[in-house]
Design a protein around this motif. Structure first.
Motif, PDB file in Angstrom:
ATOM      1  N   TYR A  34      43.140  47.269  49.374  1.00 11.26           N
ATOM      2  CA  TYR A  34      42.235  46.367  48.654  1.00 11.26           C
ATOM      3  C   TYR A  34      42.556  46.400  47.165  1.00 11.26           C
ATOM      4  O   TYR A  34      42.752  47.447  46.569  1.00 11.26           O
ATOM      5  CB  TYR A  34      40.766  46.684  48.948  1.00 11.26           C
ATOM      6  CG  TYR A  34      40.182  47.907  48.292  1.00 11.26           C
ATOM      7  CD1 TYR A  34      39.457  47.798  47.104  1.00 11.26           C
ATOM      8  CD2 TYR A  34      40.316  49.169  48.861  1.00 11.26           C
ATOM      9  CE1 TYR A  34      38.890  48.914  46.504  1.00 11.26           C
ATOM     10  CE2 TYR A  34      39.755  50.290  48.272  1.00 11.26           C
ATOM     11  CZ  TYR A  34      39.049  50.164  47.096  1.00 11.26           C
ATOM     12  OH  TYR A  34      38.500  51.269  46.501  1.00 11.26           O
ATOM     13  N   TYR A  36      41.318  45.416  43.416  1.00  6.84           N
ATOM     14  CA  TYR A  36      40.046  45.244  42.715  1.00  6.84           C
ATOM     15  C   TYR A  36      40.310  45.170  41.222  1.00  6.84           C
ATOM     16  O   TYR A  36      41.321  45.683  40.737  1.00  6.84           O
ATOM     17  CB  TYR A  36      39.066  46.366  43.075  1.00  6.84           C
ATOM     18  CG  TYR A  36      39.491  47.749  42.639  1.00  6.84           C
ATOM     19  CD1 TYR A  36      38.969  48.318  41.480  1.00  6.84           C
ATOM     20  CD2 TYR A  36      40.405  48.489  43.380  1.00  6.84           C
ATOM     21  CE1 TYR A  36      39.347  49.594  41.077  1.00  6.84           C
ATOM     22  CE2 TYR A  36      40.788  49.760  42.985  1.00  6.84           C
ATOM     23  CZ  TYR A  36      40.261  50.309  41.834  1.00  6.84           C
ATOM     24  OH  TYR A  36      40.651  51.562  41.432  1.00  6.84           O
ATOM     25  N   GLN A  47      32.231  48.501  45.935  1.00  7.25           N
ATOM     26  CA  GLN A  47      33.284  48.313  46.934  1.00  7.25           C
ATOM     27  C   GLN A  47      33.932  49.646  47.298  1.00  7.25           C
ATOM     28  O   GLN A  47      34.090  49.965  48.476  1.00  7.25           O
ATOM     29  CB  GLN A  47      34.337  47.341  46.413  1.00  7.25           C
ATOM     30  CG  GLN A  47      35.416  47.023  47.429  1.00  7.25           C
ATOM     31  CD  GLN A  47      36.404  46.006  46.911  1.00  7.25           C
ATOM     32  OE1 GLN A  47      36.632  45.887  45.706  1.00  7.25           O
ATOM     33  NE2 GLN A  47      37.019  45.271  47.813  1.00  7.25           N
ATOM     34  N   ARG A 114      39.806  39.951  43.671  1.00  8.00           N
ATOM     35  CA  ARG A 114      39.424  40.977  44.632  1.00  8.00           C
ATOM     36  C   ARG A 114      39.890  40.487  46.008  1.00  8.00           C
ATOM     37  O   ARG A 114      39.317  39.548  46.553  1.00  8.00           O
ATOM     38  CB  ARG A 114      37.904  41.156  44.602  1.00  8.00           C
ATOM     39  CG  ARG A 114      37.385  42.252  45.510  1.00  8.00           C
ATOM     40  CD  ARG A 114      35.856  42.359  45.416  1.00  8.00           C
ATOM     41  NE  ARG A 114      35.346  42.310  44.050  1.00  8.00           N
ATOM     42  CZ  ARG A 114      35.355  43.341  43.200  1.00  8.00           C
ATOM     43  NH1 ARG A 114      35.826  44.499  43.569  1.00  8.00           N
ATOM     44  NH2 ARG A 114      34.866  43.192  41.982  1.00  8.00           N
ATOM     45  N   ALA A 135      31.554  42.579  47.515  1.00  6.86           N
ATOM     46  CA  ALA A 135      32.376  43.729  47.884  1.00  6.86           C
ATOM     47  C   ALA A 135      32.112  44.194  49.313  1.00  6.86           C
ATOM     48  O   ALA A 135      33.034  44.604  50.016  1.00  6.86           O
ATOM     49  CB  ALA A 135      32.139  44.873  46.909  1.00  6.86           C
ATOM     50  N   HIS A 138      34.206  42.823  52.301  1.00  8.05           N
ATOM     51  CA  HIS A 138      35.578  43.307  52.489  1.00  8.05           C
ATOM     52  C   HIS A 138      35.624  44.428  53.531  1.00  8.05           C
ATOM     53  O   HIS A 138      36.543  44.487  54.349  1.00  8.05           O
ATOM     54  CB  HIS A 138      36.153  43.807  51.160  1.00  8.05           C
ATOM     55  CG  HIS A 138      36.471  42.707  50.221  1.00  8.05           C
ATOM     56  ND1 HIS A 138      37.756  42.245  50.014  1.00  8.05           N
ATOM     57  CD2 HIS A 138      35.671  41.942  49.425  1.00  8.05           C
ATOM     58  CE1 HIS A 138      37.733  41.263  49.136  1.00  8.05           C
ATOM     59  NE2 HIS A 138      36.478  41.060  48.760  1.00  8.05           N
TER      60      HIS A 138
END
Length: 149
Positions: A34, A36, A47, A114, A135, A138
């Motif tokens: 991921y 960010y 997140q 993101r 967030a 995800h």
């Protein structure tokens, strides 16, 4: 942006301990990578903590979680210690990974986007997901895809 079936790029970045990590050397294990925008911001912290709180589920699915941002290894180390994150954070100050994965910017190009990528054990993109201000989505999306692999 990379799409389903694309191989992950062979990028080398420093982790939170300053160790160089090659993404291609992580093949053989499903990955949730991921991207960010920034350490210690409200949504990014939520997140990271969401991935932390669900880490056992990711491990149960045989996957490893990796967070990537432009912040330094030192900044990542502080966040990892403060938030007790059990996964690695990679530093991408020169935007090598951001560019190679094709992560788009958000907020009129002012900050990195993101985006979460689920990668299969062969090192190919199984799924991409983008939601700049949600967030939690995800984590849910990544777990759903891992169960289908």
């Amino acid at each position: 942006m990379l799409h389903k079936g694309d191989p992950i790029p062979d990028i080398k970045l420093q982790d939170q301990d300053g160790k160089v990590v090659s993404l291609n050397h992580l093949k053989g294990t499903p990955l949730v990578i991921y991207f960010y925008p920034k350490d210690n911001t409200k949504v990014c912290t939520a997140q990271a903590c969401g991935f932390r709180d669900n880490y056992e589920q990711f491990q149960g699915a045989g996957a490893e979680v990796i967070g990537i941002s432009r912040d330094s290894s030192g900044s990542h180390k502080k966040v990892q210690n403060k938030r007790k994150l059990p996964f690695m954070l990679l530093s991408d100050p020169k935007k090598k990974a951001l560019k190679a994965f094709g992560v788009p910017s958000s907020l009129f190009g002012l900050i990195p986007g993101r985006v979460t990528f689920v990668i299969d054990k062969d090192g190919k993109i199984a799924h991409t997901f983008r939601a700049d201000f949600n967030a939690d989505s995800h984590i849910k999306e990544a777990l759903k895809v891992l169960k289908e692999l």
